[in-house]
Structure formats: structure tokens, C-alpha cells
Design a protein around this motif. Structure first.
Motif, PDB file in Angstrom:
ATOM      1  N   LEU A   9      -0.343   6.709 -13.678  1.00  0.00           N
ATOM      2  CA  LEU A   9      -0.186   7.020 -12.257  1.00  0.00           C
ATOM      3  C   LEU A   9       0.363   5.828 -11.482  1.00  0.00           C
ATOM      4  CD1 LEU A   9      -3.497   9.027 -11.618  1.00  0.00           C
ATOM      5  CD2 LEU A   9      -1.179   9.942 -11.868  1.00  0.00           C
ATOM      6  N   LEU A  10      -0.075   4.621 -11.845  1.00  0.00           N
ATOM      7  CA  LEU A  10       0.412   3.413 -11.169  1.00  0.00           C
ATOM      8  C   LEU A  10       1.905   3.224 -11.382  1.00  0.00           C
ATOM      9  CD1 LEU A  10      -2.428   0.800 -11.819  1.00  0.00           C
ATOM     10  CD2 LEU A  10      -1.642   1.597  -9.593  1.00  0.00           C
ATOM     11  N   GLN A  11       2.410   3.604 -12.548  1.00  0.00           N
ATOM     12  CA  GLN A  11       3.846   3.485 -12.806  1.00  0.00           C
ATOM     13  C   GLN A  11       4.658   4.401 -11.910  1.00  0.00           C
ATOM     14  OE1 GLN A  11       4.487   4.131 -16.990  1.00  0.00           O
ATOM     15  NE2 GLN A  11       4.254   1.968 -17.473  1.00  0.00           N
ATOM     16  N   GLN A  12       4.049   5.523 -11.507  1.00  0.00           N
ATOM     17  CA  GLN A  12       4.755   6.456 -10.632  1.00  0.00           C
ATOM     18  C   GLN A  12       4.739   5.957  -9.184  1.00  0.00           C
ATOM     19  OE1 GLN A  12       6.184   8.755 -12.560  1.00  0.00           O
ATOM     20  NE2 GLN A  12       4.971   7.816 -14.211  1.00  0.00           N
ATOM     21  N   ASP A  13       3.546   5.532  -8.739  1.00  0.00           N
ATOM     22  CA  ASP A  13       3.401   5.022  -7.373  1.00  0.00           C
ATOM     23  C   ASP A  13       2.072   4.280  -7.279  1.00  0.00           C
ATOM     24  OD1 ASP A  13       2.405   5.348  -4.378  1.00  0.00           O
ATOM     25  OD2 ASP A  13       4.591   5.566  -4.377  1.00  0.00           O
ATOM     26  N   LEU A  14       2.078   3.136  -6.602  1.00  0.00           N
ATOM     27  CA  LEU A  14       0.859   2.324  -6.524  1.00  0.00           C
ATOM     28  C   LEU A  14      -0.305   3.059  -5.862  1.00  0.00           C
ATOM     29  CD1 LEU A  14       2.112  -1.266  -5.536  1.00  0.00           C
ATOM     30  CD2 LEU A  14       1.051  -0.543  -7.695  1.00  0.00           C
TER      31      LEU A  14
ATOM     32  N   LEU B 144     -13.751   5.638 -11.819  1.00  0.00           N
ATOM     33  CA  LEU B 144     -13.108   4.834 -12.856  1.00  0.00           C
ATOM     34  C   LEU B 144     -11.598   4.747 -12.646  1.00  0.00           C
ATOM     35  CD1 LEU B 144     -15.129   6.015 -15.968  1.00  0.00           C
ATOM     36  CD2 LEU B 144     -15.125   3.739 -14.971  1.00  0.00           C
ATOM     37  N   CYS B 145     -10.999   5.795 -12.109  1.00  0.00           N
ATOM     38  CA  CYS B 145      -9.565   5.751 -11.810  1.00  0.00           C
ATOM     39  C   CYS B 145      -9.278   4.645 -10.797  1.00  0.00           C
ATOM     40  CB  CYS B 145      -9.117   7.103 -11.274  1.00  0.00           C
ATOM     41  SG  CYS B 145      -7.341   7.237 -11.013  1.00  0.00           S
ATOM     42  N   LEU B 146     -10.173   4.506  -9.822  1.00  0.00           N
ATOM     43  CA  LEU B 146     -10.013   3.449  -8.829  1.00  0.00           C
ATOM     44  C   LEU B 146     -10.266   2.070  -9.438  1.00  0.00           C
ATOM     45  CD1 LEU B 146     -11.205   3.412  -5.187  1.00  0.00           C
ATOM     46  CD2 LEU B 146     -11.989   1.599  -6.689  1.00  0.00           C
ATOM     47  N   GLU B 147     -11.356   1.946 -10.193  1.00  0.00           N
ATOM     48  CA  GLU B 147     -11.730   0.639 -10.751  1.00  0.00           C
ATOM     49  C   GLU B 147     -10.671   0.095 -11.693  1.00  0.00           C
ATOM     50  OE1 GLU B 147     -15.523   1.094 -12.583  1.00  0.00           O
ATOM     51  OE2 GLU B 147     -16.639   0.683 -10.737  1.00  0.00           O
ATOM     52  N   THR B 148     -10.145   0.952 -12.561  1.00  0.00           N
ATOM     53  CA  THR B 148      -9.209   0.482 -13.577  1.00  0.00           C
ATOM     54  C   THR B 148      -7.837   0.145 -13.013  1.00  0.00           C
ATOM     55  OG1 THR B 148      -8.690   2.795 -14.101  1.00  0.00           O
ATOM     56  CG2 THR B 148     -10.335   1.705 -15.468  1.00  0.00           C
ATOM     57  N   SER B 149      -7.523   0.660 -11.824  1.00  0.00           N
ATOM     58  CA  SER B 149      -6.216   0.373 -11.224  1.00  0.00           C
ATOM     59  C   SER B 149      -6.300  -0.661 -10.103  1.00  0.00           C
ATOM     60  CB  SER B 149      -5.599   1.669 -10.672  1.00  0.00           C
ATOM     61  OG  SER B 149      -6.443   2.244  -9.695  1.00  0.00           O
ATOM     62  N   MET B 150      -7.511  -1.078  -9.729  1.00  0.00           N
ATOM     63  CA  MET B 150      -7.678  -1.928  -8.551  1.00  0.00           C
ATOM     64  C   MET B 150      -6.985  -3.278  -8.689  1.00  0.00           C
ATOM     65  SD  MET B 150     -11.166  -3.260  -6.667  1.00  0.00           S
ATOM     66  CE  MET B 150     -11.661  -1.619  -6.180  1.00  0.00           C
ATOM     67  N   LEU B 151      -7.153  -3.949  -9.836  1.00  0.00           N
ATOM     68  CA  LEU B 151      -6.622  -5.298  -9.991  1.00  0.00           C
ATOM     69  C   LEU B 151      -5.100  -5.321  -9.917  1.00  0.00           C
ATOM     70  CD1 LEU B 151      -8.974  -6.735 -12.760  1.00  0.00           C
ATOM     71  CD2 LEU B 151      -9.205  -6.858 -10.275  1.00  0.00           C
ATOM     72  N   ILE B 152      -4.464  -4.353 -10.580  1.00  0.00           N
ATOM     73  CA  ILE B 152      -2.997  -4.276 -10.520  1.00  0.00           C
ATOM     74  C   ILE B 152      -2.545  -3.917  -9.112  1.00  0.00           C
ATOM     75  CG2 ILE B 152      -0.970  -3.057 -11.393  1.00  0.00           C
ATOM     76  CD1 ILE B 152      -2.397  -2.736 -14.041  1.00  0.00           C
ATOM     77  N   PHE B 153      -3.261  -3.005  -8.467  1.00  0.00           N
ATOM     78  CA  PHE B 153      -2.938  -2.600  -7.102  1.00  0.00           C
ATOM     79  C   PHE B 153      -2.986  -3.795  -6.153  1.00  0.00           C
ATOM     80  CE2 PHE B 153      -4.137  -1.045  -2.898  1.00  0.00           C
ATOM     81  CZ  PHE B 153      -3.238  -0.016  -2.692  1.00  0.00           C
TER      82      PHE B 153
END
Length: 449
Positions: free
Chosen positions: A404-409, A271-280
Motif C-alpha cells: 500500500l505504501l508503494q501506491q501512496d504514503l 498493525l497496518c499503521l504500526e508497520t508503515s509508520m517508520l517509513i511514513f
């Protein structure tokens, strides 16, 4: 068929949910709150419905979930205010537990040696429904935002009739299925003290008694539940109390509790991967909303292919579910790290290909091991608790991934990959310790003889 219709019905409303809410006056923050209500409802309802299915039967509670979903989606399509949307989302989240009850149902109608394949096929069908539903929902929304909701409700009512007519009642005395071995004695004949102790009942006979119990979903109803309706308040309150008792029992059973932790932690990494994938994708490769849907569809297609063709073969090649979990964690962990450091979009897709195989393989094997280790008479409650924890992860991980995305992609992918590799090492160490204990026990038995 029942699961596929269910997932198509859910997928139909996904593209339209935000637009309908905004058309009724919702702000982005209010829509986010409404979206989270489903996960919160699942968190509460999953263990209660699972416990309820142990008493009223799998088929009864499964049909209740399907019928209730149809009613609430019909209400959602007819919504005249934002409060109606809110009430509908809460209702669906609380009672629609088709995935949890469906997993229990499959575990009880499929032989143990075929259970991993059955769980993989279960995921395949869900994936197919989730691919078809959103596409159809997007096309129908061009004519009317409410049309997908009405079609979804219609599919659930068709699913209800199909399940009522064709789904067999689970019976413990099914002559086509081999008996499950007792976790204490290892025997497949006679009463199992391990199961009976977990159930809190004395050993009883089989045959006619089990056949009669089969009329109630394969298990004899608890005396407090006889003659009660699944919709009565007393029934739900009793099941809620049983959830607390189930949690206490699960904490004492080391094997069950460890399997539960492995399932939850691996799901958190996914879920950590799925929820950040689109922004990444948007930030790193400039993949906008017009194209990222194809990446999600690719992920879903990989799930269908892997579950249908490769998961069972990989399990057999490794030597069983127990032996295939650690390699699956390693594969998904390596895939995660490939995603984190992908220099190009094509390399990112390669990482998705590797990662998804490990994820789908580990999920199928862990679910098969968990259902086999769970006591038959409490299997619904155990799967319900597991589903509830998964729902909690679904509520927490989007917030965690965003931070986590705010810290680093790349940080969500790095941590998920490392976490999966740690799980693989831990699983391997536990397996080696178990082999050592079995060897010592075997030598002790030889000396006694």
C-alpha cells in the motif's frame, strides 16, 4: 510483575537481534526470514498451548512458557552459528505463549465487572516492560551483543521462580469471586447448560469436586490427560486435535465468532499503521532512525497512561464494554484519518494521541467480552485460536502495508481509518438488532404470563 519481567526480557533482545544475526553471516533477506519465524511459531503454538492449559492448568502451561523462553534465549546468546538462532526463534515462537495464557489466567481470577480494568492494566504492564527492555538492551549492546540475551534469560528464570512461588492456582470454587452467569439461563447459581453443552459434559456438582479440580489449574483434567507430562508428545498431539474441534465449535457460536472477527480486524488496522509508520515518517516528515524511536516510545507511553487512567472510566461513562466498543472504533478511525492527512509532524503526533486511545479502549473491552463469552473449560483454547489469528495478521500485514505504501504514503492510514469506521457502524447495527430481539422476546414472555 510476572508479565512485566516477561516483556522486559523480550524487549532486551530487540535492539540486538539483527546485529547478532548479521555478525553470524546473515544477509538482510535471511534476517527477515528469521524474524518471521517467531510469528509463524506463534501462529501454530498459540491454539495448542491454549488448549493444553484447559487440561493441565493455566499456571502449569504459563510456567512452561516462561522457563522455555529462558532456555532458548540463553541458547540464542550462546549461538555459534545462524542455525542456532533459527532453532531458538522457532522454539520461542512455538511455546512462549505468556500473553495468551496470561489473558486466560486474568479472566479467571478477576470478577466480571472488573475484567476490562484488569485487561487494561495487563496491557499497561506489558507496555512498561516493552519501554524499559529496548532501552536497556541498547545500552548493554554497547558492551557486548550477547549480554542482553544472557540478561534476558536470567530475567525469565527469575520470573519462573516468582511465578512458581507466588502465582495462585486458579480454582473454580474461589469464594472471593462471583460466579459467572450462564449465557443460556442468565443464572449464577447451579449448573449451566450452556457451558456444559459447550464443554461436551454432563452437569456435575460443585464444592469438593471443584476444589479438587482447582489443584489442576481450576479445571478437572481430561481423563486422557491424567498422569501425563506437559512435555510428552501424546499430550501435545491430543491438544492439537482439540484445536480443530474448538474451531468447529467456535464457527457455530455466532457471538463468539463475531467477537473473534472484530478483534482480528481491529488488530489488522492497528498493525497496518504500526508497520508503515517508520517509513511514513521518514518519507513525509524526514524523521530518520535516530528520532523515530521517540515516536514509538510516545505511542507506548500513551498506552500506559490510557490503560491505567482512562480506559475503565471511559467504559463506565459509555455504560459497559458492549456500549464502549463502537465509540472506541470511531475515535481510532478518526485518529487514523488525521494521520493520513497530517500536514505537519505535530499534527501527526496529535493523530497518534487520538488514535491510540480508541485502540487501547477497544482492545481492552473486546478482550473482556471475548473471555466472558468463552466457555470456562475451553477458554484457553478459544484465546489460543484468537492469538493464532493475531499472529497470522502479524505475518501478513507488513507485506500488505508495504504494498500500500508503494501506491501512496497515506493509503494504509486511509484504509485503516475507513475500516475502523465500518467496524463501528457494524457493531452499532448488531447492538440495535440485539436490543430489538430482546424487546420482542420480553413482550412474548409477558403475553405467555
Amino acid at each position: 510483575v510476572a508479565v512485566c519481567l516477561d516483556m522486559i526480557g523480550v524487549g532486551l533482545i530487540i535492539p540486538c537481534m539483527s546485529s547478532l544475526s548479521i555478525s553470524l553471516g546473515a544477509t538482510p533477506a535471511q534476517y527477515g526470514f528469521i524474524s518471521s519465524l517467531y510469528g509463524i511459531g506463534q501462529l501454530i503454538g498459540s491454539p495448542v498451548c491454549g488448549s493444553l492449559s484447559d487440561k493441565l492448568g493455566r499456571k502449569s502451561v504459563l510456567l512452561l512458557s516462561i522457563g522455555e523462553a529462558g532456555l532458548f534465549y540463553l541458547l540464542m546468546g550462546s549461538a555459534w552459528s545462524l542455525y542456532v538462532i533459527l532453532i531458538s526463534r522457532v522454539g520461542v515462537g512455538l511455546i512462549k505463549q505468556t500473553q495468551t495464557i496470561g489473558s486466560v489466567y486474568i479472566a479467571e481470577v478477576v470478577p466480571i465487572d472488573q475484567r476490562t480494568r484488569a485487561m487494561a492494566l495487563f496491557s499497561t504492564v506489558m507496555g512498561l516492560g516493552f519501554i524499559i527492555g529496548p532501552i536497556c538492551g541498547s545500552l548493554l549492546a554497547r558492551k557486548s551483543l550477547r549480554l542482553p540475551f544472557f540478561l534476558s534469560a536470567g530475567l525469565f528464570f527469575v520470573d519462573l521462580v516468582f511465578g512458581w512461588t507466588f502465582l495462585p492456582t486458579v480454582t473454580m470454587a474461589n469464594p472471593h469471586l462471583p460466579a459467572e452467569p450462564c449465557p443460556v439461563t442468565g443464572q449464577t447459581e447451579g449448573d449451566c447448560p450452556g457451558q456444559k453443552a459447550a464443554q461436551g459434559t454432563k452437569p456435575t456438582g460443585t464444592g469438593a469436586q471443584a476444589t479438587q479440580a482447582g489443584q489442576n489449574g481450576g479445571l478437572e483434567l481430561c481423563p486422557a490427560m491424567k498422569g501425563q507430562s506437559p512435555l510428552s508428545v501424546r499430550t501435545w498431539l491430543q491438544s492439537t486435535k482439540d484445536v480443530a474441534a474448538t474451531l468447529r465449535v467456535m464457527r457455530k457460536e455466532k457471538k463468539i465468532f463475531s467477537l473473534l472477527l472484530f478483534r482480528v480486524l481491529s488488530n489488522a488496522a492497528l498493525l497496518c499503521l504500526e508497520t508503515s509508520m517508520l517509513i511514513f515518517l521518514e518519507k513525509k516528515f524526514a524523521v530518520d532512525s535516530k528520532s523515530n524511536g521517540f515516536v514509538l516510545a510516545y505511542f507506548g507511553v500513551l498506552g500506559v497512561v490510557y490503560n491505567f487512567l482512562l480506559v475503565e472510566r471511559f467504559k463506565n461513562w459509555c455504560g459497559g464494554e458492549q456500549a464502549s466498543v463502537a465509540p472506541s472504533f470511531v475515535i481510532s478511525g478518526v485518529g487514523c484519518l488525521c494521520l493520513a492527512f497530517a500536514p505537519t509532524f505535530n499534527f501527526f503526533l496529535l493523530g497518534v494521541t487520538v488514535f491510540s486511545f480508541g485502540v487501547y479502549s477497544s482492545k481492552a473491552c473486546l478482550l473482556a467480552l471475548f473471555t466472558t463469552a468463552s466457555p470456562v473449560a475451553q477458554r484457553g483454547a478459544y484465546l489460543g485460536v484468537s492469538g493464532s489469528l493475531d499472529s497470522l495478521v502479524r505475518v501478513l500485514m507488513p507485506v500488505t502495508a508495504g504494498f500500500l505504501l508503494q501506491q501512496d504514503l497515506s493509503l494504509p492510514y486511509c484504509l485503516s481509518g475507513l475500516g475502523l469506521l465500518v467496524l463501528a457502524a457494524n457493531w452499532s447495527l448488531r447492538a440495535k438488532a440485539q436490543v430489538t430481539q430482546d424487546a420482542i422476546a420480553g413482550e412474548g414472555d409477558k403475553k405467555q404470563k
